[in-house]
Design an enzyme around this catalytic site. Sequence first.
Site, PDB file in Angstrom:
ATOM      1  N   ARG A 227      23.899  29.827  74.529  1.00 20.37           N
ATOM      2  CA  ARG A 227      25.244  30.272  74.171  1.00 20.37           C
ATOM      3  C   ARG A 227      25.521  31.592  74.883  1.00 20.37           C
ATOM      4  O   ARG A 227      24.611  32.322  75.256  1.00 20.37           O
ATOM      5  CB  ARG A 227      25.374  30.460  72.657  1.00 20.37           C
ATOM      6  CG  ARG A 227      25.060  29.220  71.834  1.00 20.37           C
ATOM      7  CD  ARG A 227      25.164  29.512  70.359  1.00 20.37           C
ATOM      8  NE  ARG A 227      24.905  28.322  69.529  1.00 20.37           N
ATOM      9  CZ  ARG A 227      23.741  27.998  69.022  1.00 20.37           C
ATOM     10  NH1 ARG A 227      22.687  28.776  69.254  1.00 20.37           N
ATOM     11  NH2 ARG A 227      23.599  26.920  68.275  1.00 20.37           N
ATOM     12  N   LYS A 252      22.502  31.714  66.732  1.00 17.88           N
ATOM     13  CA  LYS A 252      23.464  31.318  65.701  1.00 17.88           C
ATOM     14  C   LYS A 252      22.731  31.072  64.392  1.00 17.88           C
ATOM     15  O   LYS A 252      21.686  30.421  64.365  1.00 17.88           O
ATOM     16  CB  LYS A 252      24.206  30.051  66.135  1.00 17.88           C
ATOM     17  CG  LYS A 252      25.395  29.704  65.257  1.00 17.88           C
ATOM     18  CD  LYS A 252      26.187  28.566  65.853  1.00 17.88           C
ATOM     19  CE  LYS A 252      27.424  28.265  65.009  1.00 17.88           C
ATOM     20  NZ  LYS A 252      28.213  27.146  65.592  1.00 17.88           N
ATOM     21  N   HIS A 316      30.369  27.538  77.950  1.00 18.10           N
ATOM     22  CA  HIS A 316      29.744  26.585  77.030  1.00 18.10           C
ATOM     23  C   HIS A 316      29.603  25.197  77.644  1.00 18.10           C
ATOM     24  O   HIS A 316      28.791  24.390  77.168  1.00 18.10           O
ATOM     25  CB  HIS A 316      30.543  26.513  75.729  1.00 18.10           C
ATOM     26  CG  HIS A 316      29.690  26.269  74.518  1.00 18.10           C
ATOM     27  ND1 HIS A 316      28.886  27.241  73.953  1.00 18.10           N
ATOM     28  CD2 HIS A 316      29.490  25.154  73.763  1.00 18.10           C
ATOM     29  CE1 HIS A 316      28.245  26.749  72.907  1.00 18.10           C
ATOM     30  NE2 HIS A 316      28.591  25.491  72.773  1.00 18.10           N
ATOM     31  N   ARG A 319      26.141  24.636  78.695  1.00 23.36           N
ATOM     32  CA  ARG A 319      25.256  24.289  77.572  1.00 23.36           C
ATOM     33  C   ARG A 319      25.401  22.804  77.230  1.00 23.36           C
ATOM     34  O   ARG A 319      24.397  22.116  76.997  1.00 23.36           O
ATOM     35  CB  ARG A 319      25.602  25.166  76.370  1.00 23.36           C
ATOM     36  CG  ARG A 319      24.820  24.883  75.090  1.00 23.36           C
ATOM     37  CD  ARG A 319      25.145  25.947  74.056  1.00 23.36           C
ATOM     38  NE  ARG A 319      24.867  25.507  72.701  1.00 23.36           N
ATOM     39  CZ  ARG A 319      23.688  25.628  72.086  1.00 23.36           C
ATOM     40  NH1 ARG A 319      22.671  26.161  72.743  1.00 23.36           N
ATOM     41  NH2 ARG A 319      23.529  25.228  70.847  1.00 23.36           N
ATOM     42  N   HIS A 342      19.938  23.768  67.162  1.00 22.14           N
ATOM     43  CA  HIS A 342      20.785  23.042  66.215  1.00 22.14           C
ATOM     44  C   HIS A 342      20.054  22.860  64.890  1.00 22.14           C
ATOM     45  O   HIS A 342      18.899  22.422  64.870  1.00 22.14           O
ATOM     46  CB  HIS A 342      21.150  21.659  66.765  1.00 22.14           C
ATOM     47  CG  HIS A 342      22.128  21.705  67.887  1.00 22.14           C
ATOM     48  ND1 HIS A 342      22.266  20.689  68.811  1.00 22.14           N
ATOM     49  CD2 HIS A 342      23.041  22.654  68.244  1.00 22.14           C
ATOM     50  CE1 HIS A 342      23.202  21.007  69.681  1.00 22.14           C
ATOM     51  NE2 HIS A 342      23.684  22.195  69.357  1.00 22.14           N
ATOM     52  N   TYR A 351      25.867  14.327  71.947  1.00 22.67           N
ATOM     53  CA  TYR A 351      25.692  14.191  73.390  1.00 22.67           C
ATOM     54  C   TYR A 351      25.280  12.784  73.801  1.00 22.67           C
ATOM     55  O   TYR A 351      25.388  12.431  74.974  1.00 22.67           O
ATOM     56  CB  TYR A 351      24.671  15.221  73.889  1.00 22.67           C
ATOM     57  CG  TYR A 351      25.123  16.633  73.629  1.00 22.67           C
ATOM     58  CD1 TYR A 351      26.152  17.201  74.376  1.00 22.67           C
ATOM     59  CD2 TYR A 351      24.552  17.403  72.620  1.00 22.67           C
ATOM     60  CE1 TYR A 351      26.600  18.490  74.129  1.00 22.67           C
ATOM     61  CE2 TYR A 351      24.980  18.696  72.369  1.00 22.67           C
ATOM     62  CZ  TYR A 351      26.001  19.236  73.119  1.00 22.67           C
ATOM     63  OH  TYR A 351      26.438  20.510  72.864  1.00 22.67           O
TER      64      TYR A 351
END
Length: 369
Positions: A227, A252, A316, A319, A342, A351
Site C-alpha cells: 500500500r 492496515k 494501488h 498492488r 489481508h 483477484y
Amino acid sequence: MNNKPNIKLDITEHNQTPVVQILFEYNDAINNHLRKTTTARWSQSMRCWYMAREAFNLHVFFENFRELAFIDYSALADEQRRNTVIPRQKTVRRGLIPAGYREKLETKRYSANTQKTYINCITVFSGYYEDTDLSELTREQINSFILHLIQNGKISTSYQNQMINAIKFYYEQVLGHKKEFYKIDRPRRGRKLPEVLSKEEVGLMLKNSENKKHKCLLALIYSCGLRRNEVINLKLEDVDKERMQIRIRSGKGDKDRTVQLSPVLLKAMREYYKEYKPGEWLFEGQKGGKYSAESIFRVVKDTAVKAGITKRVYPHILRHSFATHNLEQGIDIRYIQEWMGHESIKTTQQYTHVANNNFRFKNLIDDLL
C-alpha cells in the site's frame, strides 16, 4: 509532451479556521502567481500555501492556474457533496464535534484517514440536530437522519456506511451504550472487480522510468504488493538483506508482516542507495523526511503516461496487479493473503475473478462458428 506540475487542493483547519491548502512541489512560477493573483498566505507549520475557506473561489482559482498546472480539486468536490446532504431549511454549517469523540478515536488508535472521515460525518450529524442533545436522541431519530441522507442527499453506499459507523462509534464507544441495531439496513455493495495492469504494461513502466529512485519505488510496490502508506513508512532498517525480506510495520489494522525481497529488486535498491543516500526512511523527499503520498501518486501516473498506457493508473493498481499476477503463476492464495496483509481470505479471493487462469478454457462457440 506537456509536463505541467500538479496542484492539489485540500480542506483542513488552521488556527481553528477552515482553510484550503494549496499543495504542490516547489515551483517559482506557481509561487509568483499565487502572490500576484490571490490572497494566499504561506504557513510555516503546514509547509504550504493556504486561503481561508470562505474566501476561496474554486472557479476563479481554476481559471487563474489552469495554464500553469493540473489542478486536483477532488477534496473540495467531496466537501460540496457532503454539505448537500444537510436539509436546506437547516444551517449549512457543520455542527460541533461531540465531547470526547476525537480523544476516543485517538485512544482506539484509528488511522488518521479514518479519524478524518468519522469527524466529518459526526459534524454533519450534529449539525442536523444542532438544537438537540445528541445523547438524548432516540433510535427513531437516528434512523430518520440516515433515511433523509438516502432520500434527499443522493449519497453513495460508501458514504452511508461511513456515516453509520461514525454514529455507532459515538453512541457505543464514546457514550458507552449497548450495541444498537439500526432499522435501516446497511446498503448492499455492488461487486466491482479490481483494476489491474498486464505484466507487459508493468514492464513498460519500469523501462520508461529513467530515475533510479522512481524505478526502485515502482518495482518495490509491484514486487511486494504494498500500500502507498506502507511504502512511505519504510525505514532502511526494515530491509533484511540476509533473510531477503522486508518488514512492514503497522500496516492496515496496525499489523506487522514480512514480504519477500527479490534479488533483482535488492540490486536496484543498492544502485538507488548509492546515488541518493537516504538517511532514515527508505524513500525521502528532496529536503529529507518521508516521501509524500502525492509524490508517489505523481511518479506512478507520470511514468504510465511515458509508457503510453492509456488506462487509469494509480499506486494501488500495482498492488492489485501483484496479487493477480501471482495467482496467474499458480501461487497458493493463502500465501498471497499473507503477503498482502489481508485479514480475510475473501478479500484476496476477489483477484480470482480477474486472473487469466479463469479464461483459458475452450469457449463453447469455437466449434460452431
